[in-house]
Design an enzyme around this catalytic site. Sequence first.
Site, PDB file in Angstrom:
ATOM      1  N   THR A 160      34.528  59.387  25.927  1.00 28.43           N
ATOM      2  CA  THR A 160      33.856  60.174  26.958  1.00 28.43           C
ATOM      3  C   THR A 160      34.939  60.745  27.859  1.00 28.43           C
ATOM      4  O   THR A 160      35.662  60.010  28.524  1.00 28.43           O
ATOM      5  CB  THR A 160      32.888  59.309  27.773  1.00 28.43           C
ATOM      6  OG1 THR A 160      31.889  58.788  26.900  1.00 28.43           O
ATOM      7  CG2 THR A 160      32.222  60.135  28.869  1.00 28.43           C
ATOM      8  N   LYS A 163      27.116  64.249  27.158  1.00 33.54           N
ATOM      9  CA  LYS A 163      27.380  62.854  27.544  1.00 33.54           C
ATOM     10  C   LYS A 163      27.321  62.689  29.061  1.00 33.54           C
ATOM     11  O   LYS A 163      26.901  61.646  29.571  1.00 33.54           O
ATOM     12  CB  LYS A 163      28.735  62.400  27.022  1.00 33.54           C
ATOM     13  CG  LYS A 163      29.070  60.928  27.314  1.00 33.54           C
ATOM     14  CD  LYS A 163      28.050  59.974  26.702  1.00 33.54           C
ATOM     15  CE  LYS A 163      28.311  58.515  27.099  1.00 33.54           C
ATOM     16  NZ  LYS A 163      29.500  57.937  26.452  1.00 33.54           N
ATOM     17  N   LYS A 189      34.890  56.003  35.617  1.00 31.17           N
ATOM     18  CA  LYS A 189      35.602  57.197  35.132  1.00 31.17           C
ATOM     19  C   LYS A 189      34.625  58.282  34.712  1.00 31.17           C
ATOM     20  O   LYS A 189      34.778  59.454  35.068  1.00 31.17           O
ATOM     21  CB  LYS A 189      36.515  56.800  33.966  1.00 31.17           C
ATOM     22  CG  LYS A 189      37.186  57.956  33.245  1.00 31.17           C
ATOM     23  CD  LYS A 189      36.429  58.367  31.969  1.00 31.17           C
ATOM     24  CE  LYS A 189      36.394  57.262  30.941  1.00 31.17           C
ATOM     25  NZ  LYS A 189      35.724  57.683  29.681  1.00 31.17           N
TER      26      LYS A 189
END
Length: 292
Positions: free
Chosen positions: A101, A176, A244
């Site tokens: 990701t 995502k 993150k």
Amino acid sequence: MLNPENTVIGFIGIGVMGKSMAGHLLKAGYSVIVYSRTKEKATDLLSQGASWEATPKAIAEKASVIFTMVGYPTDVEEIYFGEQGLIANGTPGSYFIDMTTSAPSLAIRIYEEAKMKGIQAIDAPVSGGDVGAKEAKLSIMVGSEREAFEEVRSVLELLGTNIVYQGKPGAGQHTKMCNQIAIASNMIGVCEAIIYAEKAGLDPENVLKSITTGAAGSWSLSNLAPRMLAGNFEPGFYIKHFIKDMRIAIDEADKMGMEVPGLSLAKALYDHLAEKGEENSGTQALYKYWKN
């Protein structure tokens, strides 16, 4: 169409999910070369027949399909770029599939530079956590040229059951971000519901029997709430990696002039947990925010 007889697959990043994913490729009969910064992480895969290379460069020189599944965008940049990177050392006609990701802009940069070398780059982040990886039931979100997607679809089907082509390079990463935004606020709701049940004197496990199958049902409620109640905070997905992801999503939303109050609140709560030393716990450790 790829097949095990003439395809060598490289897999970089043998973590909580990557290990299981590489194992599925081995079981399907593919020759698999693996690399991670700590060779010991690959011991089980080597015993199953995988081979080891000490650098991404060596894998790029031998494999025609390379999966990457690492932690941060900086790790992705280190693996793909520079004289020792995948792009500089890959063979024309190869396919690079980044399942990390990461930032959509980075996915586009990788695609553009790989294309100049005659290599197809595909961004294909996943959802489903450690359970989805082990059971080969991941949701895979793909951004690439359509033809490249069709060529690698058969190997993606070894890893997931919900594989959706989302569009041009970068589209997989944007999708995502949608996934992580939805999870972030949902995790707050899951934790608050469990804590509420406890404070009301209910049996939270019994409460789950009612609410997991109703309108409140979600993957997190069904899979992570039981872990919370069992005191199991081992990572299916690390808090540090979720932070993150949320940071990337907030940055991307800001570029589009969009406010994301739910996401911002979730990140603040997870930042608090990380500061308390929970960065290597699973995302279900958000439960501890109310318990500490």
